[in-house]
Scaffold this motif. Structure first.
Motif, PDB file in Angstrom:
ATOM      1  N   THR A 206      -0.443   4.382 -22.164  1.00  0.00           N
ATOM      2  CA  THR A 206      -1.785   4.883 -21.894  1.00  0.00           C
ATOM      3  C   THR A 206      -1.854   6.405 -21.976  1.00  0.00           C
ATOM      4  OG1 THR A 206      -1.263   4.791 -19.527  1.00  0.00           O
ATOM      5  CG2 THR A 206      -2.435   2.911 -20.469  1.00  0.00           C
ATOM      6  N   LYS A 207      -0.711   7.089 -21.966  1.00  0.00           N
ATOM      7  CA  LYS A 207      -0.716   8.542 -22.144  1.00  0.00           C
ATOM      8  C   LYS A 207      -0.915   8.925 -23.609  1.00  0.00           C
ATOM      9  CE  LYS A 207       2.228  11.067 -19.983  1.00  0.00           C
ATOM     10  NZ  LYS A 207       3.494  11.637 -19.439  1.00  0.00           N
TER      11      LYS A 207
ATOM     12  N   LEU B 222       3.871   2.853 -15.561  1.00  0.00           N
ATOM     13  CA  LEU B 222       3.291   1.625 -15.011  1.00  0.00           C
ATOM     14  C   LEU B 222       2.186   1.902 -13.992  1.00  0.00           C
ATOM     15  CD1 LEU B 222       3.377  -1.494 -14.710  1.00  0.00           C
ATOM     16  CD2 LEU B 222       5.122  -1.148 -12.936  1.00  0.00           C
ATOM     17  N   PRO B 223       2.345   2.815 -13.023  1.00  0.00           N
ATOM     18  CA  PRO B 223       1.245   3.066 -12.079  1.00  0.00           C
ATOM     19  C   PRO B 223      -0.028   3.542 -12.769  1.00  0.00           C
ATOM     20  CG  PRO B 223       3.300   3.998 -11.258  1.00  0.00           C
ATOM     21  CD  PRO B 223       3.551   3.597 -12.673  1.00  0.00           C
ATOM     22  N   THR B 224       0.117   4.388 -13.786  1.00  0.00           N
ATOM     23  CA  THR B 224      -1.066   4.866 -14.501  1.00  0.00           C
ATOM     24  C   THR B 224      -1.772   3.723 -15.216  1.00  0.00           C
ATOM     25  OG1 THR B 224      -0.002   7.010 -14.820  1.00  0.00           O
ATOM     26  CG2 THR B 224      -1.877   6.502 -16.229  1.00  0.00           C
TER      27      THR B 224
ATOM     28  N   THR C 112       8.262   4.304 -14.533  1.00  0.00           N
ATOM     29  CA  THR C 112       7.375   4.434 -13.392  1.00  0.00           C
ATOM     30  C   THR C 112       7.730   5.680 -12.603  1.00  0.00           C
ATOM     31  OG1 THR C 112       6.576   3.323 -11.376  1.00  0.00           O
ATOM     32  CG2 THR C 112       8.883   2.996 -11.964  1.00  0.00           C
ATOM     33  N   GLN C 113       6.840   6.082 -11.731  1.00  0.00           N
ATOM     34  CA  GLN C 113       7.136   7.203 -10.846  1.00  0.00           C
ATOM     35  C   GLN C 113       7.960   6.763  -9.635  1.00  0.00           C
ATOM     36  OE1 GLN C 113       4.110   6.784 -12.212  1.00  0.00           O
ATOM     37  NE2 GLN C 113       3.970   8.632 -13.457  1.00  0.00           N
ATOM     38  N   GLN C 114       7.843   5.470  -9.277  1.00  0.00           N
ATOM     39  CA  GLN C 114       8.519   4.975  -8.087  1.00  0.00           C
ATOM     40  C   GLN C 114       8.600   3.456  -8.170  1.00  0.00           C
ATOM     41  OE1 GLN C 114       6.874   4.721  -3.804  1.00  0.00           O
ATOM     42  NE2 GLN C 114       7.718   6.794  -3.885  1.00  0.00           N
ATOM     43  N   PHE C 115       9.680   2.887  -7.641  1.00  0.00           N
ATOM     44  CA  PHE C 115       9.866   1.442  -7.665  1.00  0.00           C
ATOM     45  C   PHE C 115       9.235   0.796  -6.426  1.00  0.00           C
ATOM     46  CE2 PHE C 115      13.422   2.798 -10.389  1.00  0.00           C
ATOM     47  CZ  PHE C 115      13.175   1.994 -11.492  1.00  0.00           C
ATOM     48  N   ALA C 116       7.961   1.079  -6.186  1.00  0.00           N
ATOM     49  CA  ALA C 116       7.279   0.522  -5.017  1.00  0.00           C
ATOM     50  C   ALA C 116       6.891  -0.927  -5.280  1.00  0.00           C
ATOM     51  CB  ALA C 116       6.036   1.352  -4.681  1.00  0.00           C
ATOM     52  N   ASN C 117       6.895  -1.739  -4.214  1.00  0.00           N
ATOM     53  CA  ASN C 117       6.551  -3.157  -4.344  1.00  0.00           C
ATOM     54  C   ASN C 117       5.162  -3.355  -4.930  1.00  0.00           C
ATOM     55  OD1 ASN C 117       8.959  -4.125  -3.401  1.00  0.00           O
ATOM     56  ND2 ASN C 117       8.280  -4.329  -1.285  1.00  0.00           N
ATOM     57  N   ALA C 118       4.243  -2.452  -4.577  1.00  0.00           N
ATOM     58  CA  ALA C 118       2.850  -2.634  -4.985  1.00  0.00           C
ATOM     59  C   ALA C 118       2.687  -2.675  -6.498  1.00  0.00           C
ATOM     60  CB  ALA C 118       1.990  -1.506  -4.403  1.00  0.00           C
ATOM     61  N   PHE C 119       3.578  -2.027  -7.243  1.00  0.00           N
ATOM     62  CA  PHE C 119       3.451  -1.989  -8.688  1.00  0.00           C
ATOM     63  C   PHE C 119       4.016  -3.236  -9.368  1.00  0.00           C
ATOM     64  CE2 PHE C 119       4.105   2.756  -7.845  1.00  0.00           C
ATOM     65  CZ  PHE C 119       2.755   2.928  -7.592  1.00  0.00           C
TER      66      PHE C 119
END
Length: 728
Positions: A364-365, A427-429, A472-479
């Motif tokens: 998407t960038k 991925l977050p973006t 990704t910027q972070q391996f957070a569960n939400a993503f």
């Protein structure tokens, strides 16, 4: 005792005579009193004791030892003893302790003759007073000297007298020119480590062990002359009666830690016949290797083994590889913008193409993966509708591949299966934009179906050879949809600067952070589901990934061409209309595929189509066709908000703000904490909370939503104020 020691040392034969007389006097004096057999027995015992004492005294005299009391120094037969640490005659003045020594040349003109002679005589006297520190051989020679001198005076008196005069002159000359006189020469005392550190360790250890003051240190403590020597040990004997306990053990170990230089490991032995504790030098830590700043790319030739770069394992530099056959089928890289995520993802693209895989990139960038554009077998999707369409097609391809591998399936479909890889950059973006597109562009309600597609692919993709590579910027569960789904990202890499929160999310809160440098581009850390050898936490190693970015175009050009259907934008040939309809019923993908209600327009020339809708879509390297109506659907029947509606373009998607960003932009007048409180109060007053979107962690709102809510809030407050005034 000092007088006796001096006389016996200086008088020679006279000292022997004095010792004999003292022994005889003690025996005679003790013989008085008592009579008969009892008296005679006492006399015999005293005579025997006196004879034994006389023999021991003669042996000590001839051996150069002290005649009475414990040894006053550590002198041995050939080595002089050092003064004790509490010897007042040899201690340094308090004002000079710790002061920097200054070498000042002696000005001979200012030194008078009287001062030189006096200093020399004082030096000779100090040398004689240090008799107990002389080597035992020297003391023995001095004690036995009267015998040969007497014999020489009897047989050749002139020669002996001359020799004695020469020796006396040499001694005086040495004293005059020595450190106490003119200082023409000086001999620095030789201090061994045992002499320097032994007394201090013993003085403290003796008190902890509750030993008597007259106990000999040599019996209880051994400190080597050179503590830096290989195999050096400090050994302390322990009394059997000493209880010790944790406090006593700690006290003994603190003594050595504080009074012996260096670091030592203690080993306590209290279960054998003799009890002791020994200290050995801690082994020097191995020098940690340094990773190179640049690691060239190389192909492994194994489709399930990717060469990532070089890493440090057990203080050795080894090749870091990603194995995707079993435990880590999917892998990802996390880091801030510019940290090197795209470089790591390029390795997945090149490795996949070299092994015949087909690559879909969601970017998407629009420019982060541009080195791979135009290559056969690589499709890059840049707009949100294209990314979601590719996402849905990849999910459908995975489920169709599983169906093609079932028993009784069409062998032709199974023979045509090809491994595929989905690369998601940022991925977050992607999820944030997709939610904006769903909420504000499509006016969708509830959670969109593509929110769970990633979790399904992560759980089932390995068996159908559909694997995911995530940036990704972070391996957070939400993503990822949850802990279970995120666990499928078995191989995780963090590149660049990593904060404590991001580190804990990636590798676990109990995993210690690595102190790698962030000055080298791409430097980071990785884990591959293995536990650390020294703890119950994730084993994380420092890694330097390969820098492959400049070589991506020509490496991809060397790969075999991809099938025509992939490069032309068609869906996979193993996706049959029946499977497509089945997947749509379970995962709601059809509306988002090319030609669907919310999907992009199929690329012109895409040949494969299903009766339920168009199925082709363009890669970003080719021109994107203008939006139109899905094939087989008349323009008048087009769904409002479908692909024919220009309002669904990326330009029509409004910008969204978190509460903090909205306050910083001046959209709302309150900080996030106050704003959340007012949103809750507004619901109690009948003001609907703006719906917004969420990426699983943060809530985002459009400016129109926040402005409308703020107007309703102000209107309610104005109405409430008017009612309050009217009541008054």
């Amino acid at each position: 005792m000092d007088v006796i020691s001096f006389l016996t040392g200086g008088a020679g034969v006279g000292g022997v005579v004095l010792v004999v007389l003292l022994v005889l006097m003690a025996a005679i004096h003790g013989g008085g009193g008592g009579g008969g057999k009892s008296g005679s027995g006492d006399v015999n015992r005293r005579i025997e004791a006196g004879a034994a004492a006389l023999g021991a005294g003669i042996a000590r005299y001839l051996g150069g030892r002290d005649l009475s009391g414990p040894p006053r120094s550590e002198a041995t037969w050939w080595r002089a003893g050092a003064p004790g640490p509490d010897d007042r005659r040899t201690e340094t003045p308090v004002t000079a302790l710790g002061a920097r020594a200054v070498d000042r040349p002696v000005e001979k003109a200012r030194r008078g003759l009287l001062r030189v002679v006096g200093g020399s005589l004082a030096g000779l006297w100090r040398c004689l007073r240090a008799w107990h520190r002389w080597p035992r051989a020297a003391r023995s020679a001095v004690r036995l000297a009267p015998l040969p001198v007497a014999w020489g005076l009897w047989r050749a008196p002139d020669a002996v007298v001359a020799a004695l005069v020469v020796l006396a002159v040499l001694a005086v000359a040495a004293a005059l020119s020595g450190p106490c006189g003119l200082r023409w020469w000086s001999v620095a005392p030789v201090w061994s480590d045992g002499q320097v550190y032994g007394p201090g360790i013993w003085a403290a250890a003796r008190q902890v062990l509750r030993l008597e003051e007259d106990e000999l240190r040599a019996r209880w403590l051994a400190v080597p002359d050179d503590l830096a020597e290989a195999g050096a040990r400090i050994v302390l004997r322990l009394p059997v009666r000493w209880v010790g306990g944790p406090e006593g053990v700690a006290a003994i170990e603190r003594i050595v830690d504080a009074r012996a230089p260096g670091e030592w490991d203690a080993k306590w032995v209290r279960t054998e016949r003799e009890h002791y504790v020994q200290w050995t030098r801690k082994p020097a830590p191995k020098k940690r290797p340094v990773l190179p700043d640049f690691v060239p790319w190389k192909s492994t030739g194994d489709p399930h083994t990717l060469f990532l770069g070089q890493a440090i394992e057990a203080d050795e530099i080894v090749d870091a590889v990603v194995r995707t056959e079993t435990a880590t089928p999917h892998w990802g890289v996390a880091g801030d913008t510019g940290s090197g995520k795209s470089t790591v993802l390029y390795m997945a693209v090149v490795h996949g193409r070299q092994n015949g895989e087909l690559i879909d990139i969601l970017d998407t960038k629009r420019n982060s993966m541009r080195q791979a554009e135009g290559a056969s077998g690589v499709r890059i999707h840049k707009t949100v509708p294209e990314c979601i369409a590719a996402f849905g097609e990849f999910l459908t391809s995975m489920m169709a591949a599983e169906a093609a591998m079932e028993k009784g399936a069409d062998p032709a479909l199974k023979a045509g299966l090809i491994s595929r890889t989905l690369v998601i950059d940022e991925l977050p973006t992607l999820f944030k934009l997709a939610y904006c597109w769903w909420r504000y562009g499509l006016k969708g309600k509830g959670a969109p179906p593509f929110a769970d597609w990633l979790g399904i692919i992560l759980l089932q993709g390995r068996s159908s050879k559909h694997r995911v590579r995530i940036g990704t910027q972070q391996f957070a569960n939400a993503f990822f949809g949850g802990t279970m789904e995120r666990a499928q990202i078995g191989f995780r890499i963090n590149v660049g600067q990593t904060d404590r929160v991001s580190w804990g999310v990636a590798f676990g809160q109990s995993t210690p952070m690595l102190g790698y440098t962030t000055d080298v581009p791409g430097r980071g850390a990785f884990s591959d589901k293995r536990k650390a050898p020294d703890g119950d936490y994730m084993w994380v190693r420092e890694v330097q990934p390969c820098y492959i970015t400049p070589d991506v175009p020509h490496l991809l050009a060397e790969c075999p061409p991809a099938p025509q259907w992939f490069d032309s934008g068609d869906i996979a040939p193993w996706i049959t209309p029946e499977i497509l309809e089945e997947v749509d019923r379970t995962a709601a993908v059809l509306d988002f595929l090319p030609g669907g209600r919310f999907g992009p327009v199929p690329r012109a020339g895409a040949t494969r189509a299903a009766s339920v809708g168009g199925t082709g879509y363009p890669p970003s390297s080719g021109p994107i066709a203008p939006r139109g109506v899905a094939p087989g659907v008349a323009p008048d029947d087009a769904v409002a908000g479908g692909p024919g509606d220009g309002a669904l373009g990326d330009a029509a998607i409004p910008e969204v703000y978190s509460l903090a960003e909205a306050h910083a932009a001046g959209i709302v007048p309150w900080k996030p904490v106050t704003m959340r409180s007012y949103l809750k109060r507004g619901e109690e007053r009948g003001i609907a909370r703006p719906e917004g979107i969420t990426d699983g962690q943060t809530k985002y709102f459009s400016e129109a939503e926040l402005t409308a809510w703020l107007a309703a809030w102000k209107a309610w407050n104005s109405k409430d104020s008017a009612i309050a005034k009217a009541g008054k």
